[in-house]
Enzyme design. Structure first.
Site, PDB file in Angstrom:
ATOM      1  N   ASP A  36     -15.620   5.190 -32.975  1.00 58.51           N
ATOM      2  CA  ASP A  36     -16.382   5.962 -33.435  1.00 58.51           C
ATOM      3  C   ASP A  36     -15.966   6.112 -35.108  1.00 58.51           C
ATOM      4  O   ASP A  36     -16.322   5.459 -35.857  1.00 58.51           O
ATOM      5  CB  ASP A  36     -16.109   7.587 -32.959  1.00 58.51           C
ATOM      6  CG  ASP A  36     -17.224   8.316 -32.849  1.00 58.51           C
ATOM      7  OD1 ASP A  36     -18.016   8.623 -34.126  1.00 58.51           O
ATOM      8  OD2 ASP A  36     -17.508   9.063 -32.047  1.00 58.51           O
ATOM      9  N   ASN A  55     -21.849   4.865 -37.826  1.00 64.58           N
ATOM     10  CA  ASN A  55     -20.486   5.793 -37.803  1.00 64.58           C
ATOM     11  C   ASN A  55     -19.353   5.483 -38.816  1.00 64.58           C
ATOM     12  O   ASN A  55     -19.900   5.418 -39.805  1.00 64.58           O
ATOM     13  CB  ASN A  55     -20.043   5.611 -36.116  1.00 64.58           C
ATOM     14  CG  ASN A  55     -20.150   6.935 -35.290  1.00 64.58           C
ATOM     15  OD1 ASN A  55     -19.679   7.889 -35.987  1.00 64.58           O
ATOM     16  ND2 ASN A  55     -20.520   6.828 -34.233  1.00 64.58           N
ATOM     17  N   ARG A  90     -31.223  11.219 -36.556  1.00 60.20           N
ATOM     18  CA  ARG A  90     -30.509  12.439 -37.435  1.00 60.20           C
ATOM     19  C   ARG A  90     -29.624  11.623 -38.090  1.00 60.20           C
ATOM     20  O   ARG A  90     -28.942  10.556 -37.606  1.00 60.20           O
ATOM     21  CB  ARG A  90     -30.166  13.526 -36.541  1.00 60.20           C
ATOM     22  CG  ARG A  90     -29.011  13.113 -35.426  1.00 60.20           C
ATOM     23  CD  ARG A  90     -28.139  14.213 -35.035  1.00 60.20           C
ATOM     24  NE  ARG A  90     -27.239  13.751 -33.873  1.00 60.20           N
ATOM     25  CZ  ARG A  90     -26.222  13.418 -34.268  1.00 60.20           C
ATOM     26  NH1 ARG A  90     -25.501  13.260 -35.259  1.00 60.20           N
ATOM     27  NH2 ARG A  90     -25.196  13.197 -33.148  1.00 60.20           N
ATOM     28  N   GLU A 124     -16.630  17.013 -35.406  1.00 57.67           N
ATOM     29  CA  GLU A 124     -16.927  15.495 -36.186  1.00 57.67           C
ATOM     30  C   GLU A 124     -16.859  15.629 -37.642  1.00 57.67           C
ATOM     31  O   GLU A 124     -16.461  16.928 -37.904  1.00 57.67           O
ATOM     32  CB  GLU A 124     -18.455  15.231 -35.926  1.00 57.67           C
ATOM     33  CG  GLU A 124     -18.556  14.127 -34.899  1.00 57.67           C
ATOM     34  CD  GLU A 124     -18.102  12.529 -35.375  1.00 57.67           C
ATOM     35  OE1 GLU A 124     -17.387  12.476 -36.400  1.00 57.67           O
ATOM     36  OE2 GLU A 124     -18.535  11.601 -34.581  1.00 57.67           O
ATOM     37  N   ASN A 167     -25.592  11.051 -39.247  1.00 56.86           N
ATOM     38  CA  ASN A 167     -24.409  10.919 -38.482  1.00 56.86           C
ATOM     39  C   ASN A 167     -23.234  10.775 -39.651  1.00 56.86           C
ATOM     40  O   ASN A 167     -23.311  11.455 -40.687  1.00 56.86           O
ATOM     41  CB  ASN A 167     -24.471   9.938 -37.519  1.00 56.86           C
ATOM     42  CG  ASN A 167     -23.395  10.263 -36.296  1.00 56.86           C
ATOM     43  OD1 ASN A 167     -23.264  11.105 -35.895  1.00 56.86           O
ATOM     44  ND2 ASN A 167     -22.766   8.981 -36.052  1.00 56.86           N
ATOM     45  N   GLU A 194     -31.159  11.221 -29.508  1.00 54.69           N
ATOM     46  CA  GLU A 194     -30.353  11.219 -28.306  1.00 54.69           C
ATOM     47  C   GLU A 194     -30.950  12.199 -27.216  1.00 54.69           C
ATOM     48  O   GLU A 194     -31.167  13.269 -27.515  1.00 54.69           O
ATOM     49  CB  GLU A 194     -29.151  11.580 -28.627  1.00 54.69           C
ATOM     50  CG  GLU A 194     -27.863  11.277 -27.775  1.00 54.69           C
ATOM     51  CD  GLU A 194     -26.763  11.993 -28.526  1.00 54.69           C
ATOM     52  OE1 GLU A 194     -26.667  12.752 -29.257  1.00 54.69           O
ATOM     53  OE2 GLU A 194     -25.467  11.513 -27.884  1.00 54.69           O
TER      54      GLU A 194
END
Ligand SMILES: *[C@@H]1O[C@H](CO)[C@@H](O)[C@H](O)[C@H]1NC(C)=O
Ligand SMILES: *[C@@H]1O[C@H](CO)[C@@H](O)[C@H](O)[C@H]1NC(C)=O
Ligand SMILES: *[C@@H]1O[C@H](CO)[C@@H](O)[C@H](O)[C@H]1NC(C)=O
Length: 332
Positions: A229, A176, A122, A34, A124, A142
């Site tokens: 995303d 995102n 958390r 990521e 991202n 999650e």
């Protein structure tokens, strides 16, 4: 009427496809790639492997990778004006971290911990704006059943508020992709489960957004599937979006809402993308194998690798350098 509209859309797509981009696998897979960000000063791409707490650097010229690990979920990694100082999301804390970009970590300190009301949320995706402020969102807890809804918040960190950042959008589910246009008067944003890309009018001086408008909805598309995303923008102000579980990246014109191009990636869970390389014309794409069973991983051996997409006929603009500390880093 529909037939004519559809023909126009298809011919746009066909035209773009004739340029045939190259797609290259650059690294071996990691668990959940990521947050790619390019540092032109070093010719290095930084990205993360979220759940192993790993921050990686990929050297464009040598093709070598280096990495360090922190204790917790890590994303994003944002370079700053000081080449050796990075801002890193660790669980729901923002950490200032000295790192040589290879294997040596220096001082590190927690600047802020957000969302005390959602202890298992958390950080991202995140990005730096033109003034050096950080925009970093969170997502809810999650597990295998999914993500706790409405526990995400998009925060803004500035020089003045970095110990207690300002919530900009709340609630969201999975904060995102984010991007600003070249004129810096529009802000684009993705809350992944909505499957939409939204646009806000942006006031750069105040760092404020208003007038939310949906500009692209994946549910309306027939050529592509999955969840939007990570996102970036090119020098022509078109958006590039990673499709998680869609096995592709797409190019979208945010003014017309049209899908302009689809590039297939040989991994289904495409997580994010950014422009890099000496000419900023390589699209670096991160992917994940995290959601897949061992059976599925055998069918997609490249899932989790870093990819480069070339020959897209456009390029990006340099990322901005973070600037939220008034004085040199002190250990806390
Ligand atoms: C991050 O969260 C994990 C899981 O809750 C925990 O084990 C770890 O210690 C946390 N890391 C930090 C730096 O707080
Ligand atoms: C996931 O977390 C939720 C909320 O805490 C819980 O209700 C659910 O049972 C968990 N599912 C799994 C598979 O652990
Ligand atoms: C988050 O997801 C839940 C469950 O799918 C949904 O009810 C809620 O409206 C979503 N929240 C936002 C801000 O979109």
């Amino acid at each position: 009427m529909w037939a004519i509209l559809c023909l126009v859309a298809l011919s746009d797509l066909a035209w773009a496809l004739t340029r045939s981009p190259g797609v290259y696998q650059l690294t071996s897979p990691i668990d959940h790639g990521e947050g790619p960000t390019w540092d032109p000063r070093k010719g290095v791409l930084y990205y993360v492997d979220i759940h192993s707490g790993t921050i990686l650097s990929y050297e464009h010229c040598s093709g070598k990778t280096h990495s360090i690990s922190l204790y917790g979920d890590v994303t994003p990694i944002l370079p700053s004006k000081n080449e050796k100082l990075f801002y890193v999301g660790l669980n729901r804390s923002l950490v200032a971290l000295e790192w040589d970009g290879k294997n040596n970590v220096g001082k590190q300190t927690i600047l802020a911990t957000v969302s005390p009301e959602y202890p298992h949320s958390r950080f991202n995706d995140g990005k730096t704006d033109k003034r050096g402020r950080l925009w970093i969102g969170t997502m809810g807890y999650e597990n295998a059943s999914g993500v706790q809804p409405d526990e995400g918040i998009l925060y803004q960190f500035t020089k003045e508020n970095h110990e207690k950042p300002t919530p900009i959008i709340a609630p969201v589910n999975i904060s995102n992709g984010l991007a600003w246009n070249k004129k810096n008067d529009k802000f684009y944003y993705i809350d992944t489960p909505t499957q939409k890309v939204v646009q806000y009018d942006y006031d750069d001086e105040k760092g404020e957004i208003k007038n939310k408008k949906v500009i692209f909805d994946l549910k309306d598309q027939i050529h592509v599937t999955g969840y939007p995303d990570g996102m970036t923008i090119d020098e022509d102000d078109n958006l590039w979006i990673a499709l998680y579980m869609g096995g592709a990246i797409i190019k979208v014109n945010p003014v017309t809402g049209k899908l302009l191009q689809v590039v297939a990636i040989p991994a289904q869970a495409v997580t994010s993308l950014t422009w890099g390389g000496p000419k900023l014309d390589i699209l670096y794409v991160t992917t994940s194998r995290y959601p897949f069973s061992s059976e599925e991983r055998k069918r997609q051996p490249a899932a989790g690798a870093l990819f480069a997409v070339t020959d897209l006929g456009t390029r990006g603009l340099p990322a901005f350098e973070a600037d939220i500390l008034n004085e040199p880093l002190k250990l806390k």
